[in-house]
Design a protein around this motif. Structure first.
Motif, PDB file in Angstrom:
ATOM      1  N   ARG A  93       2.254  14.125 -15.733  1.00  0.00           N
ATOM      2  CA  ARG A  93       2.352  12.971 -16.624  1.00  0.00           C
ATOM      3  C   ARG A  93       3.353  11.961 -16.064  1.00  0.00           C
ATOM      4  O   ARG A  93       3.123  10.753 -16.100  1.00  0.00           O
ATOM      5  CB  ARG A  93       2.788  13.424 -18.020  1.00  0.00           C
TER       6      ARG A  93
ATOM      7  N   GLU B  40       4.161  11.572 -12.942  1.00  0.00           N
ATOM      8  CA  GLU B  40       3.572  10.965 -11.748  1.00  0.00           C
ATOM      9  C   GLU B  40       2.592   9.858 -12.145  1.00  0.00           C
ATOM     10  O   GLU B  40       2.545   8.795 -11.527  1.00  0.00           O
ATOM     11  CB  GLU B  40       2.870  12.034 -10.917  1.00  0.00           C
ATOM     12  N   TRP B  41       1.809  10.110 -13.197  1.00  0.00           N
ATOM     13  CA  TRP B  41       0.880   9.094 -13.691  1.00  0.00           C
ATOM     14  C   TRP B  41       1.632   7.849 -14.158  1.00  0.00           C
ATOM     15  O   TRP B  41       1.216   6.723 -13.896  1.00  0.00           O
ATOM     16  CB  TRP B  41       0.062   9.657 -14.857  1.00  0.00           C
ATOM     17  N   ALA B  42       2.738   8.077 -14.872  1.00  0.00           N
ATOM     18  CA  ALA B  42       3.528   6.962 -15.388  1.00  0.00           C
ATOM     19  C   ALA B  42       4.091   6.133 -14.248  1.00  0.00           C
ATOM     20  O   ALA B  42       4.092   4.888 -14.285  1.00  0.00           O
ATOM     21  CB  ALA B  42       4.637   7.479 -16.288  1.00  0.00           C
ATOM     22  N   ARG B  43       4.599   6.805 -13.192  1.00  0.00           N
ATOM     23  CA  ARG B  43       5.146   6.090 -12.035  1.00  0.00           C
ATOM     24  C   ARG B  43       4.067   5.276 -11.334  1.00  0.00           C
ATOM     25  O   ARG B  43       4.274   4.126 -10.940  1.00  0.00           O
ATOM     26  CB  ARG B  43       5.785   7.074 -11.056  1.00  0.00           C
ATOM     27  N   ALA B  44       2.877   5.873 -11.193  1.00  0.00           N
ATOM     28  CA  ALA B  44       1.768   5.179 -10.542  1.00  0.00           C
ATOM     29  C   ALA B  44       1.327   3.973 -11.350  1.00  0.00           C
ATOM     30  O   ALA B  44       1.032   2.900 -10.805  1.00  0.00           O
ATOM     31  CB  ALA B  44       0.596   6.144 -10.326  1.00  0.00           C
ATOM     32  N   LYS B  45       1.311   4.127 -12.672  1.00  0.00           N
ATOM     33  CA  LYS B  45       0.914   3.027 -13.548  1.00  0.00           C
ATOM     34  C   LYS B  45       1.902   1.873 -13.474  1.00  0.00           C
ATOM     35  O   LYS B  45       1.529   0.703 -13.406  1.00  0.00           O
ATOM     36  CB  LYS B  45       0.785   3.538 -14.985  1.00  0.00           C
ATOM     37  N   THR B  46       3.217   2.225 -13.456  1.00  0.00           N
ATOM     38  CA  THR B  46       4.261   1.185 -13.352  1.00  0.00           C
ATOM     39  C   THR B  46       4.181   0.465 -12.017  1.00  0.00           C
ATOM     40  O   THR B  46       4.287  -0.764 -11.945  1.00  0.00           O
ATOM     41  CB  THR B  46       5.640   1.836 -13.520  1.00  0.00           C
ATOM     42  N   LYS B  47       3.972   1.235 -10.963  1.00  0.00           N
ATOM     43  CA  LYS B  47       3.892   0.654  -9.620  1.00  0.00           C
ATOM     44  C   LYS B  47       2.696  -0.297  -9.513  1.00  0.00           C
ATOM     45  O   LYS B  47       2.782  -1.364  -8.904  1.00  0.00           O
ATOM     46  CB  LYS B  47       3.752   1.783  -8.589  1.00  0.00           C
ATOM     47  N   LYS B  48       1.575   0.084 -10.140  1.00  0.00           N
ATOM     48  CA  LYS B  48       0.378  -0.764 -10.094  1.00  0.00           C
ATOM     49  C   LYS B  48       0.609  -2.048 -10.879  1.00  0.00           C
ATOM     50  O   LYS B  48       0.175  -3.138 -10.457  1.00  0.00           O
ATOM     51  CB  LYS B  48      -0.794  -0.003 -10.681  1.00  0.00           C
ATOM     52  N   ALA B  49       1.343  -1.952 -12.003  1.00  0.00           N
ATOM     53  CA  ALA B  49       1.620  -3.135 -12.819  1.00  0.00           C
ATOM     54  C   ALA B  49       2.550  -4.101 -12.105  1.00  0.00           C
ATOM     55  O   ALA B  49       2.449  -5.316 -12.271  1.00  0.00           O
ATOM     56  CB  ALA B  49       2.200  -2.705 -14.149  1.00  0.00           C
ATOM     57  N   GLU B  50       3.443  -3.555 -11.296  1.00  0.00           N
ATOM     58  CA  GLU B  50       4.402  -4.395 -10.593  1.00  0.00           C
ATOM     59  C   GLU B  50       3.812  -5.064  -9.362  1.00  0.00           C
ATOM     60  O   GLU B  50       4.335  -6.060  -8.870  1.00  0.00           O
ATOM     61  CB  GLU B  50       5.619  -3.556 -10.171  1.00  0.00           C
TER      62      GLU B  50
END
Length: 279
Positions: free
Chosen positions: A266, A268-278
């Motif tokens: 979970r 890791e998913w959150a980090r990936a989602k934040t990175k994609k948004a940035e």
């Protein structure tokens, strides 16, 4: 006294074939044509023109029938080979024009091979074989019916070829493949929850049909949707459908408590989602 044959010949609607049976003129022309073809042993330009006409007549209706289960079932109801289609077959025939065209061409070719011997043996009997409206059958309609008789066998062979093609890429997923894809195969100890998740998903993927299993194995290998479509010789939409179907199963398993996502994943998913948004 004038004969009944002569009187019938004067009628614009019908002629007599044997002194008793009245046929519409277009059907009588088909009967006469068959006699000519048999006499010529199905050789020469007349047979080639007839074969072309039969092909042109059957092609579009076959394409249409393959998109409608009820029409295809009706067409094949007299076949000695039962017509069986999986949900995947139906979806493919409905969505894929190239597959429909391929099956139509093969079906017509197989049916065409049987026509000469059938006609030599008197298989075309328009008075005995009547259409839905009770009218004597045209030669074109007779041929289209032959296509319905052979289609189930053609479909079986096509399905086997499709399965073989996907099986080349649908080997069983090895243990650790998902761990590697998730970046969890480091020398450090793997959290128990992560290992359990990967084992469950691996088992679910290995239970998929060859086509969908091939899609997900190539997905885990890092191929894009377009790359997977090229490798498997299918449409990108088919790849999307395979992915969506499996994701739906995963969501159902999560809701039913059969699959738990550990905190590490979970996060890791959150980090990936934040990175994609940035980005």
């Amino acid at each position: 006294m004038r004969s009944s044959r002569m009187r019938a010949a004067e009628s614009p609607a019908a002629v007599i074939t044997d002194g008793t049976d009245v046929l519409p003129q277009e059907v009588q022309r088909d009967v006469d044509l068959v006699a000519e073809l048999v006499a010529a042993d199905f050789a020469g330009p007349r047979w080639q023109r007839t074969a072309d006409e039969l092909y042109a007549y059957a092609f579009k209706p076959l394409l249409s029938a393959m998109r409608r289960t009820d029409k295809l079932t009706a067409l094949c109801k007299a076949s000695a080979t039962p017509l069986w289609m999986s949900d995947e077959d139906r979806t493919t025939l409905y969505r894929s024009a190239p597959d429909r065209e391929y099956l139509a061409i093969v079906t017509i070719s197989v049916a065409m091979q049987t026509v000469p011997q059938l006609l030599r043996n008197g298989g075309y009997d328009p008075m005995r074989n009547r259409g839905k409206d009770g009218r004597p059958t045209r030669l074109t309609t007779f041929f289209y019916g032959r296509c319905g008789l052979v289609f189930p066998r053609v479909l079986q062979a096509w399905r086997a070829e499709q399965t073989d093609r996907f099986l080349r890429h649908a080997v069983k997923m090895s243990d650790g493949a998902l761990l590697h894809a998730l970046g969890q195969d480091s020398p450090e100890p793997i959290p128990e929850g992560v290992a359990d998740l990967c084992d469950t998903l691996t088992g679910m993927i290995n239970q998929l049909k060859p086509r969908h299993r091939a899609v997900w194995l190539l997905t885990v290998d890092g191929l894009s949707q377009s790359e997977i479509a090229e490798v498997l010789d299918i449409k990108v939409g088919d790849v999307e459908n395979a992915r969506y179907a499996f994701r739906s199963k995963v969501r159902e398993a999560r809701r039913g408590g059969k699959l738990a996502v550990p905190p590490q994943i979970r996060a890791e998913w959150a980090r990936a989602k934040t990175k994609k948004a940035e980005a």
